[in-house]
Design an enzyme around this catalytic site. Structure first.
Site, short mmCIF file in Angstrom:
data_model
loop_
_atom_site.label_atom_id
_atom_site.label_comp_id
_atom_site.label_asym_id
_atom_site.label_seq_id
_atom_site.Cartn_x
_atom_site.Cartn_y
_atom_site.Cartn_z
N SER A 111 131.28 -25.40 -23.14
CA SER A 111 130.54 -26.78 -23.01
C SER A 111 131.25 -27.55 -21.96
CB SER A 111 130.48 -27.40 -24.28
OG SER A 111 129.72 -28.64 -24.20
N TYR A 158 133.73 -30.16 -32.32
CA TYR A 158 133.09 -29.31 -31.31
C TYR A 158 133.68 -29.21 -29.99
CZ TYR A 158 129.20 -28.09 -28.05
OH TYR A 158 128.25 -27.52 -27.14
#
Length: 157
Positions: free
Chosen positions: A19, A44
């Site tokens: 990401s 995350y």
């Protein structure tokens, strides 16, 4: 365990989905501390940074095997799951600003099949373009610590 399957083929591509959300600081000792305040976004970012670190580490480990290891950011994808927390009035708007699952898969398919990437390894892609990641992800000492700790966490060491 995956490498054992790829070695006989004489070639292979490992593609990790990361990401653009990455953490600038990464401390392996803090990952298992229960007493720190939990933040789903921090978790995350730490997980995606770990994916990048393992991508770079593994690329070096398999450099003599004709196996490549790369990572990518697919973009922000619209799915029923991703829109679940949005207010009802905003859900139709999300489709305007988010990629479809098919669009999100384009870079993964490119990394898996492009003849131009046969020998490209240890690289992070955004929109099919090589892109730099946070500085900490390139720290070889932390990469090795993460690898060794991962073996312990999974019972493989």
């Amino acid at each position: 365990m995956l490498l054992d399957q790829l070695k006989p083929s004489g070639a292979g591509r490992i593609i990790n989905v990361a990401s653009s959300a990455q953490t600038k600081q990464w401390d392996i000792e803090q990952l298992s501390q229960q007493q720190r305040k939990f933040s789903s976004m921090d978790a995350y970012k730490e997980a995606k940074t770990a994916v990048l670190m393992m991508t770079y580490y593994m690329a070096k480990q398999v450099s003599d095997m004709k196996v490549t290891v790369n990572a990518l950011h697919p973009g922000v994808i619209y799915t029923p799951q991703s829109s679940r927390t949005a207010p009802a009035f905003a859900k139709p708007l999300l489709k305007l600003f988010m990629k479809s699952p098919e669009q999100g898969a384009e870079t993964s398919v490119h990394l898996a099949s492009s003849p131009d990437l046969t020998n490209v390894t240890g690289t992070y892609f955004v929109g099919k373009q090589p892109t730099k990641t946070v500085t900490v992800s390139y720290d070889t000492v932390l990469q090795k610590k993460l690898y060794e700790q991962s073996l312990q966490w999974t019972g493989l060491s």
